[in-house]
Design a protein around this motif. Structure first.
Motif, short mmCIF file in Angstrom:
data_model
loop_
_atom_site.label_atom_id
_atom_site.label_comp_id
_atom_site.label_asym_id
_atom_site.label_seq_id
_atom_site.Cartn_x
_atom_site.Cartn_y
_atom_site.Cartn_z
N GLU A 93 -5.77 -6.48 9.17
CA GLU A 93 -6.24 -5.51 8.18
C GLU A 93 -5.08 -4.91 7.39
O GLU A 93 -5.13 -4.83 6.16
CB GLU A 93 -7.02 -4.40 8.90
N VAL A 94 -4.03 -4.51 8.09
CA VAL A 94 -2.90 -3.85 7.43
C VAL A 94 -2.14 -4.82 6.52
O VAL A 94 -1.77 -4.46 5.41
CB VAL A 94 -1.94 -3.23 8.48
N LEU A 95 -1.91 -6.02 7.00
CA LEU A 95 -1.09 -6.97 6.24
C LEU A 95 -1.90 -7.88 5.31
O LEU A 95 -1.33 -8.58 4.48
CB LEU A 95 -0.25 -7.82 7.19
N GLY A 96 -3.22 -7.90 5.48
CA GLY A 96 -4.04 -8.73 4.62
C GLY A 96 -3.81 -10.22 4.85
O GLY A 96 -3.90 -11.02 3.93
N LEU A 140 6.30 -0.30 0.59
CA LEU A 140 7.69 -0.55 0.18
C LEU A 140 8.61 -0.67 1.39
O LEU A 140 9.49 -1.52 1.44
CB LEU A 140 8.19 0.57 -0.73
N MET A 141 8.40 0.20 2.37
CA MET A 141 9.20 0.15 3.60
C MET A 141 9.01 -1.18 4.30
O MET A 141 9.98 -1.82 4.72
CB MET A 141 8.78 1.31 4.52
N ILE A 142 7.78 -1.63 4.42
CA ILE A 142 7.50 -2.92 5.05
C ILE A 142 8.20 -4.03 4.27
O ILE A 142 8.87 -4.89 4.86
CB ILE A 142 5.98 -3.18 5.15
N SER A 143 8.08 -4.01 2.97
CA SER A 143 8.68 -5.05 2.14
C SER A 143 10.21 -5.07 2.25
O SER A 143 10.81 -6.13 2.46
CB SER A 143 8.27 -4.82 0.68
N GLN A 200 -2.28 10.45 -0.57
CA GLN A 200 -2.56 9.35 0.37
C GLN A 200 -2.14 8.01 -0.24
O GLN A 200 -1.54 7.17 0.43
CB GLN A 200 -4.05 9.33 0.72
N GLU A 201 -2.42 7.83 -1.52
CA GLU A 201 -2.06 6.60 -2.22
C GLU A 201 -0.53 6.45 -2.30
O GLU A 201 0.01 5.37 -2.09
CB GLU A 201 -2.67 6.61 -3.62
N ARG A 202 0.15 7.54 -2.60
CA ARG A 202 1.63 7.52 -2.67
C ARG A 202 2.22 7.19 -1.30
O ARG A 202 3.18 6.42 -1.20
CB ARG A 202 2.17 8.85 -3.19
N LEU A 203 1.66 7.77 -0.26
CA LEU A 203 2.13 7.51 1.10
C LEU A 203 1.93 6.03 1.47
O LEU A 203 2.81 5.40 2.05
CB LEU A 203 1.40 8.41 2.09
N GLU A 204 0.80 5.48 1.09
CA GLU A 204 0.52 4.07 1.35
C GLU A 204 1.50 3.18 0.58
O GLU A 204 2.00 2.19 1.11
CB GLU A 204 -0.92 3.72 0.96
N ASN A 205 1.82 3.53 -0.67
CA ASN A 205 2.79 2.78 -1.46
C ASN A 205 4.18 2.82 -0.82
O ASN A 205 4.89 1.81 -0.77
CB ASN A 205 2.87 3.30 -2.90
#
Length: 161
Positions: free
Chosen positions: A54-57, A15-18, A6-11
């Protein structure tokens, strides 16, 4: 799915967003607008401003301002879901067409404004009782440059239709 997965997927998602947002910033979106668009594009479900926050902080105000810009550029749409109490938004899916149309139209509008401004300056210069041939020549060159760019973007606009 394990916590590690789950943590790897979130990372990977971050990265995709960035990385994707860097490309979109070249289309004159600011960083927050670009990140918000990518977030909406990656999310299969429409999102509220609170979801985006929430997603983008980022603040709700930043999300509201950015979503208005994306709506103005016709890159996202407001979605109606029966029973939903908050406004929901989603990215429009045809990325190439939407971004190219938005980008080309913004260039055409800006070029048109610039040509009119330069022509106005040229008229003011002609009213002066002075020998301003050098500056008049430079203004005329700048107008021709902008008109040439306008022709290129009009051709691109015709190609996309």
């Amino acid at each position: 799915m394990t916590n590690h997965e789950q943590e790897r997927l979130e990372n990977i998602n971050n990265l995709m967003i960035s990385e994707f947002s860097k490309t979109l910033e070249m289309f004159a979106l600011n960083k927050t607008e670009a990140q918000l668009f990518v977030t909406l594009f990656l999310n299969d479900e429409p999102m509220t401003l609170d979801d985006m926050k929430e997603v983008l902080g980022k603040s709700k105000t930043a999300m509201s301002t950015s979503i208005r810009t994306l709506l103005d550029y016709n890159l996202v749409e407001k979605v109606f879901i029966k029973g939903a109490r908050k406004d929901l938004y989603q990215a429009k899916k045809d990325l190439y067409e939407k971004f190219m149309k938005t980008y080309v139209n913004r260039w055409l509008e800006a070029l048109d404004r610039q040509v009119h401004s330069l022509e106005s300056i040229e008229k003011e210069l002609k009213k002066l009782d002075t020998n301003g041939e050098n500056i008049s020549h430079k203004i005329h060159e700048a107008i021709k440059f902008h008109q040439s760019l306008e022709e290129v973007f009009q051709q691109i606009s015709k190609y996309d239709q």
